[in-house]
Scaffold this motif. Sequence first.
Motif, short mmCIF file in Angstrom:
data_model
loop_
_atom_site.label_atom_id
_atom_site.label_comp_id
_atom_site.label_asym_id
_atom_site.label_seq_id
_atom_site.Cartn_x
_atom_site.Cartn_y
_atom_site.Cartn_z
N ALA A 20 0.83 -1.20 0.00
CA ALA A 20 0.00 0.00 0.00
C ALA A 20 0.87 1.26 0.00
O ALA A 20 0.59 2.23 -0.71
CB ALA A 20 -0.94 0.00 1.20
N VAL A 21 1.93 1.26 0.80
CA VAL A 21 2.83 2.41 0.84
C VAL A 21 3.60 2.54 -0.46
O VAL A 21 3.66 3.62 -1.06
CB VAL A 21 3.80 2.30 2.04
CG1 VAL A 21 4.86 3.39 1.98
CG2 VAL A 21 3.03 2.39 3.35
N GLY A 112 10.92 7.12 9.05
CA GLY A 112 9.49 7.15 9.32
C GLY A 112 8.98 5.76 9.63
O GLY A 112 9.62 4.76 9.27
N ALA A 113 7.84 5.70 10.30
CA ALA A 113 7.30 4.39 10.67
C ALA A 113 5.79 4.50 10.87
O ALA A 113 5.24 5.58 11.09
CB ALA A 113 7.96 3.87 11.95
N ALA A 143 3.29 7.34 2.92
CA ALA A 143 3.77 7.38 1.54
C ALA A 143 3.91 8.81 1.04
O ALA A 143 4.87 9.15 0.35
CB ALA A 143 2.81 6.60 0.64
N ALA A 144 2.94 9.65 1.39
CA ALA A 144 2.97 11.04 0.93
C ALA A 144 4.14 11.82 1.53
O ALA A 144 4.75 12.67 0.87
CB ALA A 144 1.65 11.73 1.27
N LEU A 145 4.47 11.53 2.78
CA LEU A 145 5.54 12.24 3.47
C LEU A 145 6.92 11.70 3.14
O LEU A 145 7.93 12.41 3.27
CB LEU A 145 5.31 12.18 4.99
CG LEU A 145 4.10 12.93 5.53
CD1 LEU A 145 3.88 12.56 6.99
CD2 LEU A 145 4.27 14.43 5.37
N PHE A 245 4.61 7.81 12.60
CA PHE A 245 5.78 8.42 13.24
C PHE A 245 6.66 9.04 12.17
O PHE A 245 7.26 8.34 11.35
CB PHE A 245 6.58 7.37 14.02
CG PHE A 245 5.81 6.72 15.13
CD1 PHE A 245 5.86 7.22 16.41
CD2 PHE A 245 5.02 5.59 14.87
CE1 PHE A 245 5.15 6.61 17.44
CE2 PHE A 245 4.31 4.98 15.89
CZ PHE A 245 4.37 5.50 17.17
N THR A 246 6.71 10.36 12.15
CA THR A 246 7.59 11.08 11.22
C THR A 246 8.08 12.36 11.90
O THR A 246 7.48 12.82 12.88
CB THR A 246 6.87 11.50 9.92
OG1 THR A 246 5.76 12.33 10.23
CG2 THR A 246 6.40 10.27 9.15
N ASN A 247 9.17 12.93 11.41
CA ASN A 247 9.65 14.21 11.90
C ASN A 247 9.39 15.31 10.87
O ASN A 247 9.31 15.03 9.68
CB ASN A 247 11.16 14.14 12.19
CG ASN A 247 11.44 13.37 13.47
OD1 ASN A 247 10.62 13.38 14.38
ND2 ASN A 247 12.57 12.69 13.52
#
Length: 247
Positions: A20-21, A112-113, A143-145, A245-247
């Motif tokens: 999916a990602v 990312g996670a 996926a977008a990030l 989870f992303t920065n």
Amino acid sequence: MNIACICFSPTGHSKTCALAVAQSMKKGFDLFDVTLVKDRKDFLVFKETLLIIAFPVYAGRVPALFASYLVSHLTCQNCSALAIATYGNRDYDDALVEIEDILAGKDVPLLGAATIVTQHSFTDKVGFKRPDIEDFHVLDKLAALAPNLSEKVLLKGNRPYRTGIVCPDPPYMSVANDCCIHCNRCLAVCPTDALKTKDPALCIHCCACVKSCSRQARTFVDERFLGTVQRLETNCQNRRESELFTN
């Protein structure tokens, strides 16, 4: 940068999430499904690649055979990673920090996670019909990030990790009932060849054999397994949400 999906996915949920990602990123990618024994013999060597690594959480940890495979068979140069940990509505505990540490040992930063709730492999009464549309929205966001992620992500989890799965003594595995027609489909999906070798010590209780049988001919009957199912059905009914989870 190239994209590669590496997944360990006995019942298919983790592979579905990884795809999916990858598909949402609208770029070509390679899939490396290392669920089966025969597929964990190959070494994986990547250069300038974004790794999408997906796995189910077992007792709050990365599955031991998947962790050991990554440690011994993965080589990377100038790579980064996303991690997807799927779990059956109980908890993911220390799985994210464990996969982060495994990747750090390969000099691969985890950028990312996502932790994605799925139907529990032991019982369809926990996490029923997950992942659902809200869970896939989390994967779409990852996926977008992904193209713009550049810093290591802050994750939930503890070091030292919680104790993983303790091998039962005596060991046990699923058994066939009178509905079995000996089609051997269950043998083909077993990630450890426990059924082929008839060795219960190899069984990781992933339930791939149970889920693959359309005749419901294979089940776990050991009281320890049934006790775990009862605890899950009693204590893990409240819906848990998938997390990003992303920065």
